[in-house]
Design a protein around this motif. Structure first.
Motif, PDB file in Angstrom:
ATOM      1  N   GLN A   1      43.754  29.154  28.054  1.00  0.00           N
ATOM      2  CA  GLN A   1      42.816  30.113  27.453  1.00  0.00           C
ATOM      3  C   GLN A   1      43.532  31.255  26.734  1.00  0.00           C
ATOM      4  O   GLN A   1      42.882  32.109  26.135  1.00  0.00           O
ATOM      5  CB  GLN A   1      41.897  30.674  28.543  1.00  0.00           C
TER       6      GLN A   1
ATOM      7  N   ASP B 163      44.925  33.877  27.898  1.00  0.00           N
ATOM      8  CA  ASP B 163      44.525  35.171  28.458  1.00  0.00           C
ATOM      9  C   ASP B 163      45.771  36.040  28.653  1.00  0.00           C
ATOM     10  O   ASP B 163      46.524  35.871  29.624  1.00  0.00           O
ATOM     11  CB  ASP B 163      43.802  34.948  29.788  1.00  0.00           C
TER      12      ASP B 163
ATOM     13  N   LYS C 157      46.129  37.987  32.011  1.00  0.00           N
ATOM     14  CA  LYS C 157      46.615  37.189  33.140  1.00  0.00           C
ATOM     15  C   LYS C 157      48.128  36.991  33.054  1.00  0.00           C
ATOM     16  O   LYS C 157      48.828  37.024  34.075  1.00  0.00           O
ATOM     17  CB  LYS C 157      45.908  35.832  33.172  1.00  0.00           C
TER      18      LYS C 157
ATOM     19  N   LYS D 246      54.637  29.063  42.567  1.00  0.00           N
ATOM     20  CA  LYS D 246      53.457  28.205  42.715  1.00  0.00           C
ATOM     21  C   LYS D 246      52.371  28.898  43.521  1.00  0.00           C
ATOM     22  O   LYS D 246      51.176  28.761  43.237  1.00  0.00           O
ATOM     23  CB  LYS D 246      53.864  26.896  43.391  1.00  0.00           C
ATOM     24  N   SER D 247      52.781  29.716  44.503  1.00  0.00           N
ATOM     25  CA  SER D 247      51.792  30.380  45.368  1.00  0.00           C
ATOM     26  C   SER D 247      51.073  31.526  44.659  1.00  0.00           C
ATOM     27  O   SER D 247      49.966  31.909  45.063  1.00  0.00           O
ATOM     28  CB  SER D 247      52.484  30.909  46.627  1.00  0.00           C
TER      29      SER D 247
ATOM     30  N   PRO E  16      48.531  32.024  38.421  1.00  0.00           N
ATOM     31  CA  PRO E  16      47.217  32.503  37.982  1.00  0.00           C
ATOM     32  C   PRO E  16      46.203  31.360  37.883  1.00  0.00           C
ATOM     33  O   PRO E  16      46.566  30.201  37.648  1.00  0.00           O
ATOM     34  CB  PRO E  16      47.493  33.104  36.602  1.00  0.00           C
ATOM     35  N   GLU E  17      44.965  31.705  38.020  1.00  0.00           N
ATOM     36  CA  GLU E  17      43.893  30.710  37.908  1.00  0.00           C
ATOM     37  C   GLU E  17      43.893  30.092  36.506  1.00  0.00           C
ATOM     38  O   GLU E  17      44.060  30.785  35.512  1.00  0.00           O
ATOM     39  CB  GLU E  17      42.550  31.391  38.172  1.00  0.00           C
ATOM     40  N   GLN E  18      43.768  28.786  36.452  1.00  0.00           N
ATOM     41  CA  GLN E  18      43.700  27.975  35.227  1.00  0.00           C
ATOM     42  C   GLN E  18      45.049  27.804  34.518  1.00  0.00           C
ATOM     43  O   GLN E  18      45.136  27.103  33.519  1.00  0.00           O
ATOM     44  CB  GLN E  18      42.675  28.540  34.235  1.00  0.00           C
TER      45      GLN E  18
ATOM     46  N   GLU F 292      48.676  26.183  34.032  1.00  0.00           N
ATOM     47  CA  GLU F 292      49.251  24.880  34.359  1.00  0.00           C
ATOM     48  C   GLU F 292      50.763  25.043  34.542  1.00  0.00           C
ATOM     49  O   GLU F 292      51.428  25.679  33.713  1.00  0.00           O
ATOM     50  CB  GLU F 292      48.971  23.879  33.236  1.00  0.00           C
TER      51      GLU F 292
END
Length: 439
Positions: free
Chosen positions: A220, A222, A225, A281-282, A285-287, A289
């Motif tokens: 996206q 963003d 983010k 990895k932990s 951010p959301e979305q 990859e």
């Protein structure tokens, strides 16, 4: 073209087979009437002394990877090439120091040092062709500057040939050298306007036990983010050597994905690298990859990243190429990245950009019509100036360098730079009009 008089005078200094006609009408300029190829420091000093006494000016060149970087004089009397002045002078493995002749290519040095499980902690562009002297003279560095630092952090000593032929030494050949002023910093990044670097002494670092490259892609785009993640990463105990934000155009070229992408490089012992991979990895951010490249994929990525050559691109009467080095407060890179990307549409250009969210340096490449490139450079400079940054054009054809001030406005301390130049090179022998303010 070389004259009989010039050939006769130069052949008294170096063998005639190492004197050649200069290249004319190169689109990047910085050519000469005659090229000379010294093989010793004594020959370099003799050539400079001759030029200083005879009122000749000299361009200095390694393998020509910085030919489009600065310069308002199309042709000099003499081009002094250091391609034949190469080799390792001293390598003290236990002290992790290396002294080398300036014409040695960066790749040759790294391949030699790898046999001793050591390396130079720099990552210049075009490593196969770039000479160590050119890297230091231009203060060249890439994304790994976050973990490696710059040339000023790696160089501990220099030998310099002054325009009048005198040879001086700054720094030393040991890491713990604290006597006197740090004169090395005067010559690093001076674009060869104060002297010819003949030898460079560098401190080394061991080859890392483990390396990793993580790509985080943001479908996206963003930017908030990306900023939030980068801030969290930089505020953590992690120590990435690279935290580079790639524009969609550059990302597509390197990864086949046209997305804003964060390239995170890790170097350490294996347990530390694996721990940092898990931590990234932990906090993903959301979305976003995440791709973890294997060693072969990572090497291919970096090889392609550093191998872009502007000098090999064909220039025409209409289409041209430019490259900008931009410096900002580190997280402002996130702020301007989208604007750089949109330059492609607003100025009808192909734009590739990347910037370090840990060190604030960006590289911006523009391809398109000459008038659009000039307009885009002006737009970029205005944008970064508002943020308190700077923009230097480190590749531009000679004709466009007549229209664009590649260094920007003179800094407030310009009188100091000019005073040093007048003191060291009063006859303006070396790389005339190649540096800030036409020095």
């Amino acid at each position: 073209m070389i004259t009989e008089e010039l050939l006769t005078e130069l052949s008294a200094i170096i063998p005639v087979e190492r004197i050649k006609d200069g290249e004319q009408n190169h689109p990047l300029g910085n050519t000469s009437r005659v090229n000379v190829y010294p093989q010793s420091e004594e020959e370099i000093a003799a050539i400079l002394k001759y030029a200083n006494e005879k009122g000749k000016n000299i361009f200095i060149e390694g393998n020509g990877t910085k030919r489009g970087y600065g310069g308002l004089t199309e042709s000099a009397d003499i081009l002094l090439s250091l391609t034949n002045y190469k080799g390792i002078v001293e390598h003290v493995v236990g002290d992790m120091t290396l002294t080398v002749k300036a014409g040695t290519t960066f790749k040759e040095l790294q391949e030699y040092l790898a046999k001793h499980k050591q390396k130079i902690s720099l990552d210049p562009y075009l490593p196969e062709s770039a000479t160590i002297g050119g890297v230091i003279a231009s203060n060249d560095s890439g994304p790994k500057r976050l973990g490696y630092g710059s040339s000023r952090d790696s160089v501990i000593g220099l030998r310099i040939v002054y325009p009048d032929g005198k040879i001086i030494r700054s720094g030393g050949r040991v890491v713990k050298n604290v006597a006197g002023y740090d004169m090395n910093k005067l010559f690093i990044g001076s674009m060869g306007t104060l002297g010819v670097l003949s030898e460079v002494t560098l401190k080394l670092r061991p080859l890392p036990k483990c390396e990793s490259l993580i790509l985080l892609m943001f479908p996206q785009g963003d930017m908030e983010k990306i900023r939030a993640f980068s801030t969290k990463l930089l505020d953590s105990m992690m120590e990435p050597v690279t935290l580079e934000l790639l524009s969609p155009t550059l990302s597509e070229k390197l990864t086949n994905q046209s997305l804003f992408t964060l390239a995170i490089g890790l170097e350490d012992v294996e347990t530390s690298v694996r721990y940092q991979e898990k931590l990234i990895k932990s906090i993903l951010p959301e979305q976003a990859e995440m791709r973890l490249l294997n060693p072969h994929e990572a090497q291919t990525f970096w090889n392609q990243f550093y191998s872009t050559s502007f000098n090999s691109l064909e220039e025409s009467s209409v289409v041209s190429t430019a490259s900008l080095k931009i410096g900002l407060v580190n997280l402002d890179v996130n702020h301007v990245s989208k604007e750089f990307h949109l330059l492609g549409e607003s100025h009808n250009l192909v734009v590739e950009a990347h910037g370090g969210l840990g060190h604030g340096l960006c590289q911006l490449t523009l391809l398109g019509a000459k008038e659009d490139i000039v307009s885009a450079i002006q737009h970029c400079r205005e944008t970064v100036t508002r943020l308190g940054g700077y923009a230097v054009v480190n590749h531009l054809p000679f004709t466009l360098r007549q229209e664009v001030d590649v260094w920007g406005e003179k800094p407030s301390y310009f009188f100091l730079l000019e005073g040093i130049k007048k003191k060291v090179d009063p006859n303006r022998v070396l790389n005339p009009k190649r540096f800030v303010g036409g020095i």
